[in-house]
Enzyme design. Structure first.
Site, PDB file in Angstrom:
ATOM      1  CD  GLU A 169     121.596   9.299  35.848  1.00 42.11           C
ATOM      2  OE1 GLU A 169     121.698  10.467  35.425  1.00 42.11           O
ATOM      3  OE2 GLU A 169     120.506   8.733  36.034  1.00 42.11           O
ATOM      4  CG  ASN A 203     122.372   3.692  40.300  1.00 40.10           C
ATOM      5  OD1 ASN A 203     122.169   2.514  40.059  1.00 40.10           O
ATOM      6  ND2 ASN A 203     121.417   4.610  40.287  1.00 40.10           N
ATOM      7  CG  HIS A 224     115.336   4.200  33.835  1.00 36.45           C
ATOM      8  ND1 HIS A 224     114.182   4.269  34.598  1.00 36.45           N
ATOM      9  CD2 HIS A 224     116.310   4.745  34.592  1.00 36.45           C
ATOM     10  CE1 HIS A 224     114.452   4.842  35.760  1.00 36.45           C
ATOM     11  NE2 HIS A 224     115.745   5.139  35.784  1.00 36.45           N
ATOM     12  CG  ASP A 250     111.091   2.913  34.739  1.00 40.35           C
ATOM     13  OD1 ASP A 250     112.052   2.756  33.950  1.00 40.35           O
ATOM     14  OD2 ASP A 250     110.820   4.007  35.267  1.00 40.35           O
ATOM     15  CD  GLU A 290     117.390   5.219  39.108  1.00 35.53           C
ATOM     16  OE1 GLU A 290     116.891   5.775  38.106  1.00 35.53           O
ATOM     17  OE2 GLU A 290     118.314   5.737  39.773  1.00 35.53           O
TER      18      GLU A 290
HETATM   19  O1  9MR Z   1     111.904  10.137  38.830  1.00 33.68           O
HETATM   20  C1  9MR Z   1     112.657  11.247  39.239  1.00 33.68           C
HETATM   21  C2  9MR Z   1     111.871  12.529  38.988  1.00 33.68           C
HETATM   22  O2  9MR Z   1     110.699  12.546  39.778  1.00 33.68           O
HETATM   23  C3  9MR Z   1     112.750  13.738  39.284  1.00 33.68           C
HETATM   24  O3  9MR Z   1     112.112  14.858  38.880  1.00 33.68           O
HETATM   25  C4  9MR Z   1     114.056  13.649  38.517  1.00 33.68           C
HETATM   26  C5  9MR Z   1     114.986  14.800  38.875  1.00 33.68           C
HETATM   27  O4  9MR Z   1     115.334  14.761  40.229  1.00 33.68           O
HETATM   28  O5  9MR Z   1     114.716  12.445  38.796  1.00 33.68           O
HETATM   29  C6  9MR Z   1     113.974  11.289  38.476  1.00 33.68           C
HETATM   30  O6  9MR Z   1     114.700  10.148  38.829  1.00 33.68           O
HETATM   31  C7  9MR Z   1     115.880   9.877  38.103  1.00 33.68           C
HETATM   32  C8  9MR Z   1     116.888   9.293  39.071  1.00 33.68           C
HETATM   33  O7  9MR Z   1     117.091  10.159  40.145  1.00 33.68           O
HETATM   34  C9  9MR Z   1     118.184   8.966  38.368  1.00 33.68           C
HETATM   35  N1  9MR Z   1     117.975   8.111  37.238  1.00 33.68           N
HETATM   36  C10 9MR Z   1     116.942   8.543  36.288  1.00 33.68           C
HETATM   37  C11 9MR Z   1     115.639   8.808  37.013  1.00 33.68           C
HETATM   38  C12 9MR Z   1     114.525   9.169  36.029  1.00 33.68           C
HETATM   39  O8  9MR Z   1     114.812  10.377  35.390  1.00 33.68           O
END
Ligand code: 9MR
Length: 356
Positions: free
Chosen positions: A156, A201, A241, A272, A270
């Site tokens: 990101e 990513n 997402h 969904d 990722e």
């Molecule tokens: O799904 C993840 C959640 O359980 C965590 O709390 C959060 C912070 O670490 O991150 C979420 O995953 C993210 C991913 O690492 C990066 N892209 C967005 C995802 C959803 O927020």
């Protein structure tokens, strides 16, 4: 390790035909087909507590996934509670589960604006930021050298609405080190494990609208400049997402074609569907979500086969979506390919349609 507790037949057999546009479901074939090793490997993000407590969860992952990635566990917050302590226990556990089930495990993520422990958030100068970032990459990639073959090195990096070049997101790393942190991170990762595939990513480049187009352009600009500087980079990850936003299919295909022309891999990391603004009735919502995934994967496959498709979780039972995007009507979110009873939803058919 538990044996496979759910057979493919019982998972898929009860589904019947789903009248999704452009998708012919060949039930007989599906019942006898191997469940894994599809032509494009499928995988999912995994969660610690659920892995320990839920046998159906383990069985579904083992039945369908060729790749695993951890939702947490390898983020700074989990790995480095204090500056000098690296805690690999969670990551090691996921890796052991993956290996015991013949899956590969990808690392998420080395450099991100999120999930930083307070001591890291408090870094206030360039020297310490660079030193800690490099030490982190050397230590973590070094620990998993030869065992984690694919890393989200920078996650990101692009701003949500990049108005001017280079369009990088405000983060600790950008503030303290400057734009060169991206190349520095990739070079450090390549040095720590020359055999690992290095991915950058990002998200929100697949929708219709100016903001998404600008983000797509900024992402391409970054990738091109890394290539021009001979920075080690093997592939590009698109999180996926999805939501009620329409997919810009032409824009997404053009983007993936650019990645392909540069000789890079492309992967969906990722996937969904954030469904808080989608219709209420679950059956209808599942169809809308599946159609969105169909548009998304269709646009990608029109350019090239991705090297993998991973969803961010596998069952609606365990997902980040309800934490941030609860529905106004009080109905549960249904963001993932399997429902809470581990029945595959139309989304899984779509994934299988493209990947098998
Ligand atoms: O799904 C993840 C959640 O359980 C965590 O709390 C959060 C912070 O670490 O991150 C979420 O995953 C993210 C991913 O690492 C990066 N892209 C967005 C995802 C959803 O927020």
């Amino acid at each position: 390790m538990p044996k496979l507790e759910i057979s493919r037949r019982s998972l898929i057999g009860g589904m019947g035909a789903v009248p999704l546009a452009g998708l012919a479901w060949r039930q007989a074939e599906a019942q006898t087909a191997p469940t894994r090793k599809w032509s494009v490997p499928y995988g999912a993000a995994v969660r610690g507590g659920s892995l320990t407590e839920d046998a159906d969860y383990r069985a579904t992952l083992a039945a369908y996934c060729d790749h695993l990635v951890s939702e947490g566990g390898l983020k700074w917050f989990d790995l480095r509670p204090t500056r000098d302590r690296f805690d690999f226990s969670e990551g090691d556990r996921y890796l052991a589960f993956a290996r015991a089930n013949g899956m590969t495990f990808r690392g998420h993520t080395l450099v991100w604006h999120g999930a930083l422990p307070p001591w890291a958030e408090a870094i206030d100068n360039a020297v310490v930021a660079e030193r800690e970032m490099i030490r982190h990459i050397e230590t973590v990639v070094g620990h998993y050298r030869g065992r984690i073959a694919n890393w989200d090195v920078v996650n990101e990096a692009i701003a949500d609405d990049p108005q001017t070049a280079p369009g990088l997101r405000d983060s600790l790393w950008l503030r303290r080190i400057g734009p060169r942190y991206v190349a520095l991170a990739l070079r450090a990762a390549a040095q720590a494990d020359p055999g690992a595939k290095l991915i950058i990513n990002d998200y929100d480049i697949e929708f219709i609208g100016d903001r998404y187009k600008r983000k797509r352009e900024a992402f391409l600009r970054l990738i091109r400049s890394l290539r021009a500087d001979n920075v080690p980079l093997h592939g590009v990850g698109l999180q996926g997402h999805l939501s009620d936003n329409q997919i810009d299919q032409a824009g997404l295909t053009a983007f993936v074609n650019e990645i392909k022309a540069m000789g890079l891999e492309f992967m969906v990391t990722e996937l969904d569907v954030v469904d808080n603004k989608m219709p209420g009735p679950p059956d209808m919502r599942d169809m809308v979500a599946a159609a969105r995934v169909h548009d998304f994967l269709g646009a990608i496959f029109a350019a090239m086969k991705p090297s993998a498709v991973l969803t961010w979780g596998i069952t609606d039972k365990y997902s980040w979506v309800p934490i941030y995007f609860k529905r106004g009507d009080g109905l549960p979110n249904r963001p993932l390919p399997f429902d809470v009873q581990y029945k595959p939803k139309p989304m899984m058919q779509v994934i299988e349609h493209f990947c098998r």
